[in-house]
Design a protein around this motif. Sequence first.
Motif, PDB file in Angstrom:
ATOM      1  N   MET A  83       0.837  -1.187   0.000  1.00 12.21           N
ATOM      2  CA  MET A  83       0.000   0.000   0.000  1.00 12.21           C
ATOM      3  C   MET A  83       0.882   1.252   0.000  1.00 12.21           C
ATOM      4  SD  MET A  83      -3.131  -0.716   2.501  1.00 12.21           S
ATOM      5  CE  MET A  83      -4.505  -0.028   1.679  1.00 12.21           C
ATOM      6  N   ALA A  84       0.335   2.352   0.426  1.00 12.61           N
ATOM      7  CA  ALA A  84       1.026   3.630   0.542  1.00 12.61           C
ATOM      8  C   ALA A  84       1.637   4.063  -0.779  1.00 12.61           C
ATOM      9  CB  ALA A  84       2.063   3.578   1.640  1.00 12.61           C
ATOM     10  N   LYS A  85       0.927   3.888  -1.840  1.00 11.60           N
ATOM     11  CA  LYS A  85       1.430   4.307  -3.147  1.00 11.60           C
ATOM     12  C   LYS A  85       0.605   5.453  -3.729  1.00 11.60           C
ATOM     13  CE  LYS A  85       4.723   1.313  -3.989  1.00 11.60           C
ATOM     14  NZ  LYS A  85       6.029   1.602  -4.518  1.00 11.60           N
ATOM     15  N   SER A  86      -0.330   5.954  -2.962  1.00 12.14           N
ATOM     16  CA  SER A  86      -1.177   7.022  -3.486  1.00 12.14           C
ATOM     17  C   SER A  86      -0.395   8.330  -3.579  1.00 12.14           C
ATOM     18  CB  SER A  86      -2.399   7.191  -2.606  1.00 12.14           C
ATOM     19  OG  SER A  86      -2.006   7.665  -1.344  1.00 12.14           O
ATOM     20  N   LEU A  87      -0.905   9.255  -4.317  1.00 13.20           N
ATOM     21  CA  LEU A  87      -0.256  10.557  -4.482  1.00 13.20           C
ATOM     22  C   LEU A  87      -0.165  11.293  -3.151  1.00 13.20           C
ATOM     23  CD1 LEU A  87      -1.826  11.813  -7.833  1.00 13.20           C
ATOM     24  CD2 LEU A  87       0.515  11.067  -7.429  1.00 13.20           C
ATOM     25  N   ARG A  88      -1.217  11.169  -2.361  1.00 14.11           N
ATOM     26  CA  ARG A  88      -1.246  11.859  -1.076  1.00 14.11           C
ATOM     27  C   ARG A  88      -0.131  11.344  -0.161  1.00 14.11           C
ATOM     28  NH1 ARG A  88      -6.201  11.864   3.270  1.00 14.11           N
ATOM     29  NH2 ARG A  88      -5.225  13.296   4.714  1.00 14.11           N
ATOM     30  N   SER A  89       0.031  10.029  -0.056  1.00 18.08           N
ATOM     31  CA  SER A  89       1.054   9.478   0.829  1.00 18.08           C
ATOM     32  C   SER A  89       2.457   9.808   0.316  1.00 18.08           C
ATOM     33  CB  SER A  89       0.879   7.980   1.001  1.00 18.08           C
ATOM     34  OG  SER A  89       1.026   7.332  -0.233  1.00 18.08           O
ATOM     35  N   LYS A  90       2.632   9.842  -1.018  1.00 19.24           N
ATOM     36  CA  LYS A  90       3.931  10.218  -1.572  1.00 19.24           C
ATOM     37  C   LYS A  90       4.275  11.658  -1.194  1.00 19.24           C
ATOM     38  CE  LYS A  90       4.029   7.212  -5.619  1.00 19.24           C
ATOM     39  NZ  LYS A  90       4.023   7.170  -7.083  1.00 19.24           N
ATOM     40  N   ARG A  91       3.292  12.507  -1.288  1.00 16.77           N
ATOM     41  CA  ARG A  91       3.499  13.911  -0.928  1.00 16.77           C
ATOM     42  C   ARG A  91       3.837  14.047   0.568  1.00 16.77           C
ATOM     43  NH1 ARG A  91       3.909  18.926  -2.556  1.00 16.77           N
ATOM     44  NH2 ARG A  91       2.804  20.528  -1.445  1.00 16.77           N
ATOM     45  N   GLN A  92       3.127  13.297   1.395  1.00 11.44           N
ATOM     46  CA  GLN A  92       3.388  13.350   2.837  1.00 11.44           C
ATOM     47  C   GLN A  92       4.801  12.881   3.160  1.00 11.44           C
ATOM     48  OE1 GLN A  92       0.173  11.039   4.443  1.00 11.44           O
ATOM     49  NE2 GLN A  92      -1.157  12.835   4.691  1.00 11.44           N
ATOM     50  N   ARG A  93       5.246  11.788   2.510  1.00 11.53           N
ATOM     51  CA  ARG A  93       6.609  11.306   2.734  1.00 11.53           C
ATOM     52  C   ARG A  93       7.633  12.346   2.300  1.00 11.53           C
ATOM     53  NH1 ARG A  93       7.325   6.059  -0.318  1.00 11.53           N
ATOM     54  NH2 ARG A  93       5.413   6.689  -1.333  1.00 11.53           N
ATOM     55  N   LYS A  94       7.367  12.998   1.190  1.00 14.91           N
ATOM     56  CA  LYS A  94       8.265  14.025   0.681  1.00 14.91           C
ATOM     57  C   LYS A  94       8.382  15.187   1.677  1.00 14.91           C
ATOM     58  CE  LYS A  94       8.520  17.329  -3.117  1.00 14.91           C
ATOM     59  NZ  LYS A  94       7.785  17.835  -4.275  1.00 14.91           N
ATOM     60  N   MET A  95       7.248  15.628   2.199  1.00 10.32           N
ATOM     61  CA  MET A  95       7.236  16.738   3.149  1.00 10.32           C
ATOM     62  C   MET A  95       7.935  16.358   4.464  1.00 10.32           C
ATOM     63  SD  MET A  95       6.066  19.378   1.919  1.00 10.32           S
ATOM     64  CE  MET A  95       5.831  19.506   0.180  1.00 10.32           C
ATOM     65  N   ARG A  96       7.724  15.109   4.911  1.00 15.94           N
ATOM     66  CA  ARG A  96       8.395  14.663   6.135  1.00 15.94           C
ATOM     67  C   ARG A  96       9.908  14.646   5.951  1.00 15.94           C
ATOM     68  NH1 ARG A  96       3.989  10.921   6.975  1.00 15.94           N
ATOM     69  NH2 ARG A  96       5.153   9.343   5.832  1.00 15.94           N
ATOM     70  N   ALA A  97      10.373  14.262   4.772  1.00 19.12           N
ATOM     71  CA  ALA A  97      11.809  14.250   4.488  1.00 19.12           C
ATOM     72  C   ALA A  97      12.378  15.669   4.533  1.00 19.12           C
ATOM     73  CB  ALA A  97      12.074  13.612   3.131  1.00 19.12           C
ATOM     74  N   ILE A  98      11.630  16.625   3.975  1.00 23.16           N
ATOM     75  CA  ILE A  98      12.069  18.024   3.997  1.00 23.16           C
ATOM     76  C   ILE A  98      12.133  18.532   5.438  1.00 23.16           C
ATOM     77  CG2 ILE A  98      11.419  20.384   3.346  1.00 23.16           C
ATOM     78  CD1 ILE A  98      10.235  19.163   0.761  1.00 23.16           C
ATOM     79  N   LYS A  99      11.110  18.213   6.239  1.00 22.17           N
ATOM     80  CA  LYS A  99      11.079  18.633   7.632  1.00 22.17           C
ATOM     81  C   LYS A  99      12.249  18.023   8.408  1.00 22.17           C
ATOM     82  CE  LYS A  99       6.234  19.551   8.611  1.00 22.17           C
ATOM     83  NZ  LYS A  99       5.079  19.132   9.397  1.00 22.17           N
ATOM     84  N   ARG A 100      12.550  16.733   8.118  1.00 23.21           N
ATOM     85  CA  ARG A 100      13.643  16.060   8.793  1.00 23.21           C
ATOM     86  C   ARG A 100      14.955  16.811   8.581  1.00 23.21           C
ATOM     87  NH1 ARG A 100      12.920  11.182   6.310  1.00 23.21           N
ATOM     88  NH2 ARG A 100      10.896  10.712   7.176  1.00 23.21           N
ATOM     89  N   VAL A 101      15.192  17.257   7.365  1.00 25.92           N
ATOM     90  CA  VAL A 101      16.413  17.990   7.052  1.00 25.92           C
ATOM     91  C   VAL A 101      16.427  19.320   7.802  1.00 25.92           C
ATOM     92  CG1 VAL A 101      17.681  19.177   5.223  1.00 25.92           C
ATOM     93  CG2 VAL A 101      16.726  16.909   4.808  1.00 25.92           C
ATOM     94  N   ARG A 102      15.315  20.057   7.731  1.00 30.22           N
ATOM     95  CA  ARG A 102      15.250  21.377   8.358  1.00 30.22           C
ATOM     96  C   ARG A 102      15.405  21.277   9.881  1.00 30.22           C
ATOM     97  NH1 ARG A 102       9.831  24.602   8.197  1.00 30.22           N
ATOM     98  NH2 ARG A 102       9.384  22.636   7.190  1.00 30.22           N
ATOM     99  N   TYR A 103      14.653  20.372  10.506  1.00 29.27           N
ATOM    100  CA  TYR A 103      14.722  20.239  11.955  1.00 29.27           C
ATOM    101  C   TYR A 103      16.039  19.610  12.401  1.00 29.27           C
ATOM    102  CZ  TYR A 103       9.867  21.651  12.262  1.00 29.27           C
ATOM    103  OH  TYR A 103       8.701  22.353  12.182  1.00 29.27           O
ATOM    104  N   GLY A 104      16.645  18.808  11.534  1.00 30.64           N
ATOM    105  CA  GLY A 104      17.952  18.234  11.848  1.00 30.64           C
ATOM    106  C   GLY A 104      19.002  19.315  12.016  1.00 30.64           C
TER     107      GLY A 104
END
Length: 123
Positions: A1-22
Amino acid sequence: MAKSLRSKRQRKMRAIKRVRYGEKELARLKKMLETEDETVERVDVTRHRNREQSTTTSTEKSQSPEGQKMEVDNNGKSEPKKARKSGTLMDENGSFPVWMHPRQRKKMVKKLKSKKKHSKKKA
């Protein structure tokens, strides 16, 4: 599962946040280490001073005659314990310890008064 556009976008945003908060977390950790180094240096200096003071007081004690008492303050040590009654925890002045809850003090005083009344009636 987790192949929808919404989940892809959420994963992308979490990765960006991880970098910024890191980056922010790294800066915060570095700052904490700097302040810790400063406090460690301060502690070392105060320990050194205390060690010097203790050595000077010990040399003064050894130089003083045995018949004379030397006045040495106890450098922040606690005062001697007051004598307390084991049952009531009251000291010689009739005061309770600071850590005792006011409700518990009130209960103890009430118990003591009732004991006095009964002893007067019997006598």
